[in-house]
Design an enzyme around this catalytic site. Structure first.
Site, PDB file in Angstrom:
ATOM      1  N   ALA A  77     115.291 -21.559  65.516  1.00  0.00           N
ATOM      2  CA  ALA A  77     115.232 -20.752  66.735  1.00  0.00           C
ATOM      3  C   ALA A  77     115.263 -21.586  68.018  1.00  0.00           C
ATOM      4  O   ALA A  77     115.788 -21.138  69.038  1.00  0.00           O
ATOM      5  CB  ALA A  77     113.969 -19.897  66.715  1.00  0.00           C
ATOM      6  N   THR A 108     116.697 -20.754  72.124  1.00  0.00           N
ATOM      7  CA  THR A 108     115.790 -20.282  73.188  1.00  0.00           C
ATOM      8  C   THR A 108     116.395 -20.556  74.561  1.00  0.00           C
ATOM      9  O   THR A 108     116.207 -19.766  75.488  1.00  0.00           O
ATOM     10  CB  THR A 108     114.384 -20.916  73.086  1.00  0.00           C
ATOM     11  OG1 THR A 108     114.515 -22.317  72.919  1.00  0.00           O
ATOM     12  CG2 THR A 108     113.604 -20.349  71.923  1.00  0.00           C
ATOM     13  N   ASP A 133     121.995 -15.241  65.140  1.00  0.00           N
ATOM     14  CA  ASP A 133     122.615 -14.828  66.398  1.00  0.00           C
ATOM     15  C   ASP A 133     124.104 -15.137  66.522  1.00  0.00           C
ATOM     16  O   ASP A 133     124.750 -14.708  67.481  1.00  0.00           O
ATOM     17  CB  ASP A 133     121.854 -15.421  67.592  1.00  0.00           C
ATOM     18  CG  ASP A 133     121.698 -16.948  67.505  1.00  0.00           C
ATOM     19  OD1 ASP A 133     122.655 -17.618  67.061  1.00  0.00           O
ATOM     20  OD2 ASP A 133     120.631 -17.456  67.901  1.00  0.00           O
ATOM     21  N   HIS A 178     119.686 -17.029  56.747  1.00  0.00           N
ATOM     22  CA  HIS A 178     118.965 -15.771  56.995  1.00  0.00           C
ATOM     23  C   HIS A 178     119.902 -14.633  57.391  1.00  0.00           C
ATOM     24  O   HIS A 178     119.457 -13.611  57.907  1.00  0.00           O
ATOM     25  CB  HIS A 178     117.871 -15.981  58.062  1.00  0.00           C
ATOM     26  CG  HIS A 178     116.748 -16.869  57.592  1.00  0.00           C
ATOM     27  ND1 HIS A 178     115.836 -17.462  58.436  1.00  0.00           N
ATOM     28  CD2 HIS A 178     116.401 -17.280  56.350  1.00  0.00           C
ATOM     29  CE1 HIS A 178     114.978 -18.189  57.732  1.00  0.00           C
ATOM     30  NE2 HIS A 178     115.311 -18.099  56.465  1.00  0.00           N
ATOM     31  N   CYS A 222     125.148   0.175  48.442  1.00  0.00           N
ATOM     32  CA  CYS A 222     126.441  -0.257  47.886  1.00  0.00           C
ATOM     33  C   CYS A 222     126.878  -1.637  48.389  1.00  0.00           C
ATOM     34  O   CYS A 222     127.961  -2.110  48.035  1.00  0.00           O
ATOM     35  CB  CYS A 222     127.533   0.780  48.165  1.00  0.00           C
ATOM     36  SG  CYS A 222     128.125   0.818  49.875  1.00  0.00           S
ATOM     37  N   CYS A 233     125.194   4.926  55.561  1.00  0.00           N
ATOM     38  CA  CYS A 233     126.451   4.295  55.152  1.00  0.00           C
ATOM     39  C   CYS A 233     127.550   5.355  55.092  1.00  0.00           C
ATOM     40  O   CYS A 233     127.365   6.416  54.488  1.00  0.00           O
ATOM     41  CB  CYS A 233     126.275   3.648  53.777  1.00  0.00           C
ATOM     42  SG  CYS A 233     127.799   2.982  53.069  1.00  0.00           S
ATOM     43  N   CYS A 255     128.723   5.663  51.180  1.00  0.00           N
ATOM     44  CA  CYS A 255     127.891   6.210  50.097  1.00  0.00           C
ATOM     45  C   CYS A 255     126.658   6.954  50.579  1.00  0.00           C
ATOM     46  O   CYS A 255     125.910   7.495  49.761  1.00  0.00           O
ATOM     47  CB  CYS A 255     127.484   5.083  49.139  1.00  0.00           C
ATOM     48  SG  CYS A 255     126.088   4.094  49.711  1.00  0.00           S
ATOM     49  N   ILE A 269     116.377 -29.455  73.710  1.00  0.00           N
ATOM     50  CA  ILE A 269     117.538 -29.531  72.817  1.00  0.00           C
ATOM     51  C   ILE A 269     118.866 -29.497  73.570  1.00  0.00           C
ATOM     52  O   ILE A 269     119.769 -30.285  73.290  1.00  0.00           O
ATOM     53  CB  ILE A 269     117.464 -28.372  71.801  1.00  0.00           C
ATOM     54  CG1 ILE A 269     116.283 -28.630  70.853  1.00  0.00           C
ATOM     55  CG2 ILE A 269     118.762 -28.221  71.022  1.00  0.00           C
ATOM     56  CD1 ILE A 269     115.838 -27.411  70.081  1.00  0.00           C
TER      57      ILE A 269
HETATM   58 ZN   LIG Z   1     126.836   2.310  50.996  1.00  0.00          ZN
END
Ligand SMILES: [Zn+2]
Length: 248
Positions: free
Chosen positions: A21, A25, A103, A120, A131, A153, A156, A237
């Site tokens: 994460a 940020t 993201d 993830h 389905c 959905c 289905c 970062i």
């Molecule tokens: Zn479905």
């Protein structure tokens, strides 16, 4: 220290990156687990991300769709950290980005979809819990906007959810294998913006170390792997990644 790591990157044969994460940020996407994170300040909101509660509770699904409509991802743009990793790949220096983020900002910064391993899942897709059919998130959000509070959905009638891994939901084995392969096959493993407290991401550092790779951690907060890392950088970062990549 930054210049040492930049030289290691320049001389590495195979670089794999793990991102959490913290890299997003600076793009305005909150870290759920950090000191200012949603789950830290409001632990009850974890229920929204728990599969069993999502399946059992129609009201919770309605709230989840409203939160997806308002999600920070739709207005976020990649920052200099994402761009630096995309440039490292374009320079032929980066084999894989294993990310805990949902993201899609790595791809939007120019990283190839094949290089990004989303352990993830992604919020850009919707998945049917019955389905397994996948469709674009935005098309489903359009249905929510036009009055379907909990859209089923279209194939289905099953329950739809973002194609992200909820609590109580298994990781995708093939994706996990690719992540482990990325950690095992590199000679420099760069862990960026992740607390390294959540599996399987944390275990990937161990895999890389066992395989003999150098481990570099870029994170504002301490991690359980700081003692075993060859270098730990605390710099922001989006400022430090461009410096590391400039030399590489
Ligand atoms: Zn479905």
């Amino acid at each position: 220290m930054v210049s040492d790591v930049a030289e290691w990157l320049a001389s590495a044969r195979r670089i794999s990156v793990l991102t959490g994460a913290g890299i997003s940020t600076d793009s305005g996407i909150p870290d759920f687990r950090g000191p200012q994170g949603l789950w830290t300040k409001d632990p009850a909101s974890q229920r929204l991300f728990t599969l069993q509660a999502y399946v059992a509770d129609p009201e919770l699904r309605v709230e989840a769709w409203q939160r997806r409509l308002a999600h920070d991802t739709w207005t976020a743009v990649p920052n200099a950290g994402h761009v630096a990793l995309a440039e490292l790949e374009q320079a032929g220096r980066l084999d894989a980005i294993v990310t805990q983020n949902i993201d899609g900002l790595h791809q939007r910064a120019g990283s190839s979809p094949d290089v990004v391993i989303e352990i993830h899942g992604t919020i850009w897709q919707v998945e049917c819990l019955a389905c397994d059919r996948r469709t674009p998130m935005q098309a489903t959000l359009d249905r929510v906007r036009t009055g379907e509070a909990d859209p089923p959905c279209l194939a289905c009638g099953g329950l739809l959810k973002s194609a992200t891994i909820s609590f109580g939901q298994s990781l995708v084995p093939a994706v996990l294998r690719r992540a482990q392969q990325a950690a095992q096959s590199c000679d420099l493993f760069l862990a960026v913006g992740t607390s390294l407290t959540v599996q399987p991401a944390a275990g990937l550092c161990r895999v890389a170390l066992t395989a003999g790779a150098r481990l570099v951690i870029v994170n504002a907060e301490p991690t359980p792997y700081d003692d075993r890392a060859d270098a730990v950088l605390r710099e922001p970062i989006s400022a430090v990644l461009p410096q590391l990549v400039a030399v590489a």
